[in-house]
Design a protein around this motif. Structure first.
Motif, PDB file in Angstrom:
ATOM      1  N   PHE A 141       0.790  -1.233   0.000  1.00 21.08           N
ATOM      2  CA  PHE A 141       0.000   0.000   0.000  1.00 21.08           C
ATOM      3  C   PHE A 141       0.824   1.285   0.000  1.00 21.08           C
ATOM      4  O   PHE A 141       0.582   2.161  -0.836  1.00 21.08           O
ATOM      5  CB  PHE A 141      -1.007   0.010   1.171  1.00 21.08           C
ATOM      6  CG  PHE A 141      -1.718   1.321   1.303  1.00 21.08           C
ATOM      7  CD1 PHE A 141      -2.775   1.641   0.455  1.00 21.08           C
ATOM      8  CD2 PHE A 141      -1.307   2.266   2.234  1.00 21.08           C
ATOM      9  CE1 PHE A 141      -3.416   2.862   0.550  1.00 21.08           C
ATOM     10  CE2 PHE A 141      -1.938   3.488   2.341  1.00 21.08           C
ATOM     11  CZ  PHE A 141      -3.002   3.784   1.498  1.00 21.08           C
ATOM     12  N   PRO A 142       1.796   1.456   0.922  1.00 23.21           N
ATOM     13  CA  PRO A 142       2.473   2.760   0.948  1.00 23.21           C
ATOM     14  C   PRO A 142       3.149   3.141  -0.369  1.00 23.21           C
ATOM     15  O   PRO A 142       3.103   4.299  -0.784  1.00 23.21           O
ATOM     16  CB  PRO A 142       3.508   2.631   2.073  1.00 23.21           C
ATOM     17  CG  PRO A 142       3.407   1.260   2.607  1.00 23.21           C
ATOM     18  CD  PRO A 142       2.298   0.537   1.932  1.00 23.21           C
ATOM     19  N   ILE A 143       3.733   2.163  -1.040  1.00 22.72           N
ATOM     20  CA  ILE A 143       4.413   2.454  -2.310  1.00 22.72           C
ATOM     21  C   ILE A 143       3.402   2.755  -3.408  1.00 22.72           C
ATOM     22  O   ILE A 143       3.538   3.747  -4.132  1.00 22.72           O
ATOM     23  CB  ILE A 143       5.355   1.298  -2.711  1.00 22.72           C
ATOM     24  CG1 ILE A 143       6.549   1.273  -1.758  1.00 22.72           C
ATOM     25  CG2 ILE A 143       5.810   1.447  -4.172  1.00 22.72           C
ATOM     26  CD1 ILE A 143       7.514   0.141  -1.954  1.00 22.72           C
ATOM     27  N   ILE A 144       2.383   1.913  -3.523  1.00 27.16           N
ATOM     28  CA  ILE A 144       1.366   2.114  -4.568  1.00 27.16           C
ATOM     29  C   ILE A 144       0.680   3.474  -4.394  1.00 27.16           C
ATOM     30  O   ILE A 144       0.531   4.233  -5.351  1.00 27.16           O
ATOM     31  CB  ILE A 144       0.292   0.990  -4.518  1.00 27.16           C
ATOM     32  CG1 ILE A 144       0.913  -0.393  -4.682  1.00 27.16           C
ATOM     33  CG2 ILE A 144      -0.810   1.240  -5.541  1.00 27.16           C
ATOM     34  CD1 ILE A 144       1.434  -0.727  -6.042  1.00 27.16           C
ATOM     35  N   TYR A 145       0.283   3.766  -3.175  1.00 24.95           N
ATOM     36  CA  TYR A 145      -0.423   5.022  -2.926  1.00 24.95           C
ATOM     37  C   TYR A 145       0.482   6.223  -3.197  1.00 24.95           C
ATOM     38  O   TYR A 145       0.060   7.203  -3.816  1.00 24.95           O
ATOM     39  CB  TYR A 145      -0.976   5.069  -1.498  1.00 24.95           C
ATOM     40  CG  TYR A 145      -1.987   6.165  -1.323  1.00 24.95           C
ATOM     41  CD1 TYR A 145      -3.314   5.967  -1.662  1.00 24.95           C
ATOM     42  CD2 TYR A 145      -1.607   7.426  -0.857  1.00 24.95           C
ATOM     43  CE1 TYR A 145      -4.250   6.989  -1.542  1.00 24.95           C
ATOM     44  CE2 TYR A 145      -2.529   8.452  -0.721  1.00 24.95           C
ATOM     45  CZ  TYR A 145      -3.851   8.228  -1.066  1.00 24.95           C
ATOM     46  OH  TYR A 145      -4.770   9.239  -0.956  1.00 24.95           O
ATOM     47  N   THR A 146       1.724   6.142  -2.761  1.00 31.27           N
ATOM     48  CA  THR A 146       2.678   7.232  -2.987  1.00 31.27           C
ATOM     49  C   THR A 146       2.874   7.488  -4.475  1.00 31.27           C
ATOM     50  O   THR A 146       2.852   8.634  -4.924  1.00 31.27           O
ATOM     51  CB  THR A 146       4.020   6.917  -2.300  1.00 31.27           C
ATOM     52  OG1 THR A 146       3.785   6.784  -0.893  1.00 31.27           O
ATOM     53  CG2 THR A 146       5.043   8.011  -2.526  1.00 31.27           C
ATOM     54  N   LEU A 147       3.045   6.410  -5.260  1.00 31.45           N
ATOM     55  CA  LEU A 147       3.239   6.583  -6.711  1.00 31.45           C
ATOM     56  C   LEU A 147       1.953   7.040  -7.401  1.00 31.45           C
ATOM     57  O   LEU A 147       2.006   7.720  -8.423  1.00 31.45           O
ATOM     58  CB  LEU A 147       3.755   5.282  -7.332  1.00 31.45           C
ATOM     59  CG  LEU A 147       5.209   4.956  -6.999  1.00 31.45           C
ATOM     60  CD1 LEU A 147       5.575   3.561  -7.487  1.00 31.45           C
ATOM     61  CD2 LEU A 147       6.163   5.990  -7.580  1.00 31.45           C
ATOM     62  N   HIS A 148       0.825   6.682  -6.839  1.00 36.34           N
ATOM     63  CA  HIS A 148      -0.460   7.148  -7.366  1.00 36.34           C
ATOM     64  C   HIS A 148      -0.543   8.673  -7.226  1.00 36.34           C
ATOM     65  O   HIS A 148      -0.978   9.368  -8.140  1.00 36.34           O
ATOM     66  CB  HIS A 148      -1.603   6.457  -6.610  1.00 36.34           C
ATOM     67  CG  HIS A 148      -2.931   7.117  -6.735  1.00 36.34           C
ATOM     68  ND1 HIS A 148      -3.567   7.284  -7.940  1.00 36.34           N
ATOM     69  CD2 HIS A 148      -3.750   7.665  -5.803  1.00 36.34           C
ATOM     70  CE1 HIS A 148      -4.725   7.897  -7.746  1.00 36.34           C
ATOM     71  NE2 HIS A 148      -4.848   8.148  -6.454  1.00 36.34           N
ATOM     72  N   ILE A 149      -0.051   9.192  -6.104  1.00 35.28           N
ATOM     73  CA  ILE A 149      -0.113  10.635  -5.855  1.00 35.28           C
ATOM     74  C   ILE A 149       1.049  11.383  -6.514  1.00 35.28           C
ATOM     75  O   ILE A 149       0.865  12.408  -7.150  1.00 35.28           O
ATOM     76  CB  ILE A 149      -0.116  10.932  -4.327  1.00 35.28           C
ATOM     77  CG1 ILE A 149      -1.325  10.276  -3.640  1.00 35.28           C
ATOM     78  CG2 ILE A 149      -0.055  12.430  -4.041  1.00 35.28           C
ATOM     79  CD1 ILE A 149      -2.684  10.776  -4.104  1.00 35.28           C
ATOM     80  N   LYS A 150       2.269  10.873  -6.370  1.00 35.22           N
ATOM     81  CA  LYS A 150       3.474  11.586  -6.828  1.00 35.22           C
ATOM     82  C   LYS A 150       3.932  11.200  -8.244  1.00 35.22           C
ATOM     83  O   LYS A 150       4.818  11.826  -8.790  1.00 35.22           O
ATOM     84  CB  LYS A 150       4.627  11.352  -5.849  1.00 35.22           C
ATOM     85  CG  LYS A 150       4.341  11.799  -4.426  1.00 35.22           C
ATOM     86  CD  LYS A 150       4.753  13.230  -4.211  1.00 35.22           C
ATOM     87  CE  LYS A 150       4.488  13.661  -2.792  1.00 35.22           C
ATOM     88  NZ  LYS A 150       5.393  14.648  -2.297  1.00 35.22           N
ATOM     89  N   GLU A 151       3.397  10.142  -8.799  1.00 35.53           N
ATOM     90  CA  GLU A 151       3.636   9.641 -10.163  1.00 35.53           C
ATOM     91  C   GLU A 151       5.019   9.084 -10.472  1.00 35.53           C
ATOM     92  O   GLU A 151       5.134   7.989 -10.947  1.00 35.53           O
ATOM     93  CB  GLU A 151       3.222  10.671 -11.214  1.00 35.53           C
ATOM     94  CG  GLU A 151       1.713  10.851 -11.237  1.00 35.53           C
ATOM     95  CD  GLU A 151       1.232  11.790 -12.319  1.00 35.53           C
ATOM     96  OE1 GLU A 151       2.005  12.083 -13.250  1.00 35.53           O
ATOM     97  OE2 GLU A 151       0.074  12.217 -12.217  1.00 35.53           O
ATOM     98  N   MET A 152       6.075   9.840 -10.238  1.00 33.54           N
ATOM     99  CA  MET A 152       7.425   9.341 -10.550  1.00 33.54           C
ATOM    100  C   MET A 152       8.405   9.783  -9.477  1.00 33.54           C
ATOM    101  O   MET A 152       8.554  10.980  -9.229  1.00 33.54           O
ATOM    102  CB  MET A 152       7.900   9.846 -11.912  1.00 33.54           C
ATOM    103  CG  MET A 152       9.247   9.259 -12.314  1.00 33.54           C
ATOM    104  SD  MET A 152       9.952  10.018 -13.808  1.00 33.54           S
ATOM    105  CE  MET A 152       8.731   9.674 -15.045  1.00 33.54           C
TER     106      MET A 152
END
Length: 157
Positions: A43-54
């Motif tokens: 979750f933390p990685i997926i959610y972070t990349l969902h918000i920050k993209e790259m």
């Protein structure tokens, strides 16, 4: 009541771990009940990349508050499942930039309604006289200003 519950503050780490494991286990069951193949540890990685993209590996580790090796371990799992992909930074060849793949983005779309339901249930669970999230935030702030290990020197005789 068991011995860990009886000893109080000395077992705080154990109790937090127990609580975390229960939430993760139930989280996995919730995703499964919605027919989503997903592990809460991602979750933390997926959610972070969902918000920050790259982001770079170091940036992801900083965002989620995990160690570099723990972050790399999770990234390898997600890359193997083709949920994320990485490419070398054009400006810095040593740096890897991580993004969600099309499969990763589809997964997020599937999970968003589940996150809403989970958020509502978690608010209900933690909405107590001594709000857990507020207490965690206060404790994290105290630890950031002076760690547990550093504080022990004050109590040594």
């Amino acid at each position: 009541m068991n011995i860990i519950d009886e000893i109080g503050i000395l077992a705080i780490s154990t109790r937090l771990q127990r609580l975390s494991e229960q939430l993760r286990k139930d989280g996995a069951l919730i995703y499964k009940s919605y027919d989503i193949d997903f592990e809460p540890k991602w979750f933390p990685i997926i959610y972070t990349l969902h918000i920050k993209e790259m982001l770079s590996v170091v940036e992801i580790a900083a965002e989620i508050g995990y160690s570099h090796p723990s972050t790399i371990s999770l990234l390898k799992e997600l890359e193997k499942l083709k949920i994320i992909s990485s490419k070398k930074d054009k400006l810095d060849e040593r740096k890897r930039l991580i993004v969600l793949t099309a499969k990763g983005k589809e997964l997020v779309v599937k999970m968003q309604p589940v996150w809403t339901v989970m958020k509502n249930a978690l608010h209900e669970i933690t909405d107590t006289q001594n709000n857990l999230l507020k207490a965690i935030e206060e404790t994290e702030q105290k630890l950031a200003s002076q760690g547990f290990f550093q504080r022990i020197s004050e109590f040594k005789s």
